[in-house]
Design an enzyme around this catalytic site. Sequence first.
Site, PDB file in Angstrom:
ATOM      1  N   GLU A  64       0.838  -1.201   0.000  1.00  0.00           N
ATOM      2  CA  GLU A  64       0.000   0.000   0.000  1.00  0.00           C
ATOM      3  C   GLU A  64       0.870   1.247   0.000  1.00  0.00           C
ATOM      4  O   GLU A  64       1.960   1.257   0.580  1.00  0.00           O
ATOM      5  CB  GLU A  64      -0.928  -0.007   1.211  1.00  0.00           C
ATOM      6  CG  GLU A  64      -1.926  -1.165   1.153  1.00  0.00           C
ATOM      7  CD  GLU A  64      -2.907  -1.212   2.311  1.00  0.00           C
ATOM      8  OE1 GLU A  64      -3.954  -1.835   2.141  1.00  0.00           O
ATOM      9  OE2 GLU A  64      -2.623  -0.652   3.386  1.00  0.00           O
ATOM     10  N   CYS A  86       6.457  -7.051   7.235  1.00  0.00           N
ATOM     11  CA  CYS A  86       7.581  -6.563   8.045  1.00  0.00           C
ATOM     12  C   CYS A  86       7.918  -7.608   9.097  1.00  0.00           C
ATOM     13  O   CYS A  86       7.028  -8.239   9.658  1.00  0.00           O
ATOM     14  CB  CYS A  86       7.218  -5.240   8.720  1.00  0.00           C
ATOM     15  SG  CYS A  86       8.582  -4.548   9.683  1.00  0.00           S
ATOM     16  N   CYS A  90       6.330  -4.672  15.577  1.00  0.00           N
ATOM     17  CA  CYS A  90       5.999  -3.660  16.595  1.00  0.00           C
ATOM     18  C   CYS A  90       4.552  -3.878  17.051  1.00  0.00           C
ATOM     19  O   CYS A  90       3.665  -4.137  16.228  1.00  0.00           O
ATOM     20  CB  CYS A  90       6.174  -2.262  16.035  1.00  0.00           C
ATOM     21  SG  CYS A  90       7.867  -1.937  15.478  1.00  0.00           S
ATOM     22  N   CYS A  93       1.406  -1.985  15.411  1.00  0.00           N
ATOM     23  CA  CYS A  93       1.406  -1.821  13.952  1.00  0.00           C
ATOM     24  C   CYS A  93       0.780  -3.028  13.256  1.00  0.00           C
ATOM     25  O   CYS A  93       1.183  -4.175  13.479  1.00  0.00           O
ATOM     26  CB  CYS A  93       2.840  -1.626  13.482  1.00  0.00           C
ATOM     27  SG  CYS A  93       3.017  -1.597  11.689  1.00  0.00           S
ATOM     28  N   GLU A 136      10.195  -2.026   7.226  1.00  0.00           N
ATOM     29  CA  GLU A 136      11.266  -1.243   7.848  1.00  0.00           C
ATOM     30  C   GLU A 136      12.273  -0.897   6.738  1.00  0.00           C
ATOM     31  O   GLU A 136      13.000  -1.773   6.260  1.00  0.00           O
ATOM     32  CB  GLU A 136      11.927  -2.069   8.966  1.00  0.00           C
ATOM     33  CG  GLU A 136      13.292  -1.597   9.414  1.00  0.00           C
ATOM     34  CD  GLU A 136      13.368  -0.142   9.853  1.00  0.00           C
ATOM     35  OE1 GLU A 136      12.636   0.245  10.775  1.00  0.00           O
ATOM     36  OE2 GLU A 136      14.155   0.616   9.252  1.00  0.00           O
ATOM     37  N   SER A 190      11.502   6.228  15.143  1.00  0.00           N
ATOM     38  CA  SER A 190      10.317   5.923  15.932  1.00  0.00           C
ATOM     39  C   SER A 190      10.801   5.534  17.333  1.00  0.00           C
ATOM     40  O   SER A 190      11.278   4.428  17.543  1.00  0.00           O
ATOM     41  CB  SER A 190       9.556   4.770  15.264  1.00  0.00           C
ATOM     42  OG  SER A 190       8.408   4.476  16.008  1.00  0.00           O
ATOM     43  N   ASN A 272      -3.544   4.660  15.909  1.00  0.00           N
ATOM     44  CA  ASN A 272      -4.697   4.273  15.094  1.00  0.00           C
ATOM     45  C   ASN A 272      -5.006   2.794  15.312  1.00  0.00           C
ATOM     46  O   ASN A 272      -4.103   1.957  15.249  1.00  0.00           O
ATOM     47  CB  ASN A 272      -4.375   4.530  13.616  1.00  0.00           C
ATOM     48  CG  ASN A 272      -4.110   5.998  13.360  1.00  0.00           C
ATOM     49  OD1 ASN A 272      -5.007   6.830  13.508  1.00  0.00           O
ATOM     50  ND2 ASN A 272      -2.879   6.334  13.016  1.00  0.00           N
ATOM     51  N   CYS A 316      -1.224   5.941   9.961  1.00  0.00           N
ATOM     52  CA  CYS A 316       0.018   5.337  10.442  1.00  0.00           C
ATOM     53  C   CYS A 316      -0.272   4.056  11.214  1.00  0.00           C
ATOM     54  O   CYS A 316      -1.138   4.026  12.090  1.00  0.00           O
ATOM     55  CB  CYS A 316       0.750   6.313  11.366  1.00  0.00           C
ATOM     56  SG  CYS A 316       1.361   7.745  10.514  1.00  0.00           S
TER      57      CYS A 316
HETATM   58  S1  SF4 Z   1       6.146   0.102  12.749  1.00  0.00           S
HETATM   59 FE1  SF4 Z   1       7.455  -0.169  10.928  1.00  0.00          FE
HETATM   60  S2  SF4 Z   1       9.092  -1.507  11.670  1.00  0.00           S
HETATM   61 FE2  SF4 Z   1       7.433  -1.700  13.159  1.00  0.00          FE
HETATM   62  S3  SF4 Z   1       6.219  -3.482  12.473  1.00  0.00           S
HETATM   63 FE3  SF4 Z   1       5.312  -1.624  11.555  1.00  0.00          FE
HETATM   64  S4  SF4 Z   1       6.232  -1.478   9.531  1.00  0.00           S
HETATM   65 FE4  SF4 Z   1       7.532  -2.840  10.760  1.00  0.00          FE
END
Ligand code: SF4
Length: 326
Positions: A64, A86, A90, A93, A136, A190, A272, A316
């Site tokens: 995306e 990824c 995290c 996410c 990442e 981050s 979010n 995000c």
């Molecule tokens: S915040 Fe970035 S590094 Fe962390 S899981 Fe999501 S996409 Fe991967």
Amino acid sequence: MASVHQRGDDVLGVRMPKMARRVEVDAIAACFRVGRLTVVAREASTIDPFVKYVLECEDGARIEAVRIPLEKPGRFVVCVSSQVGCALGCAFCATGRLGLARNLEAWEIVEQVRIVRRDLPEGGRVHGVVFQGMGEPLANVERVIAAIKVLHDPCGAAIDQRAITVCTVGIPSGIRRLTASGLRVRLGLSITSARRETRRSLVPVENANPLTEVLAAAAEYVDVNGDAPMFAVTPLAGVNTTDEDVAAFGAMIAEFRARTGVSPRVSIVPYNAIGEGDRFLRADEAESTRFRDALSAIGVPVVRRYSGGGDVGAACGQLVARPSST
Ligand code: SF4
């Protein structure tokens, strides 16, 4: 003298053995093959002018990209993906729940910008690019660097390097590679929490790459480029906004400032929701404001950022290229 193309078995005027001709042709074909991403869905938010593009790669993988409007009318930033999924997982996410399928090729990153650009309203312009989509970027640093070179090149997308931001959760070797590349893009970190235990629980890569090492690499980047990095933090209700968090954040900034002579810009990015099994709640207005004011009070330059497109999963932390997007 034979000229180029005068005879089928000549290359630049030199007669080539049959096998060499085949190799030559294959090499040229490999160099100049132009790949394409297919737009599977274009999802415009109904609450703000964000637009999400669900894109299919030639191998069927989906990624995306997001078109982000700037305050100046007709100016946009493209949030691009650098990986399919990824590996870093995290906790806040949605992409991290997918695991890593593969790195994107440099052209697949550039193609995202091309697709968004051709969809701009009349007179619109892509002002910048932010590597904050799926993946990442510094775990795919060579292809990201190659893509940035094309995006910046006057014969490519001609985007100012200072308008390109690479955001990482913390890959020191990748930051150092970016430094060595000589590029002058902006660096975003981050941070999430400056307290080790809290950060470990939210950003697992902290176990391998402690924030202190990430900051040391970021300081080297600043030494070479001179630009203040952006530090991002996402306030999670009751998790990383305590007085101890503020104090740790302030101490970290002070140390970075003393080491580099520049003060990072802190960006507070709202959380979010990421769907089923979500462990967190967005810090409410009062909690976010208190967090921001506490940082401001200790001299940290801080802004609260708008994170748009939440109704179409474009905000995000929400990018997952769900099959249901089709
Ligand atoms: S915040 Fe970035 S590094 Fe962390 S899981 Fe999501 S996409 Fe991967």
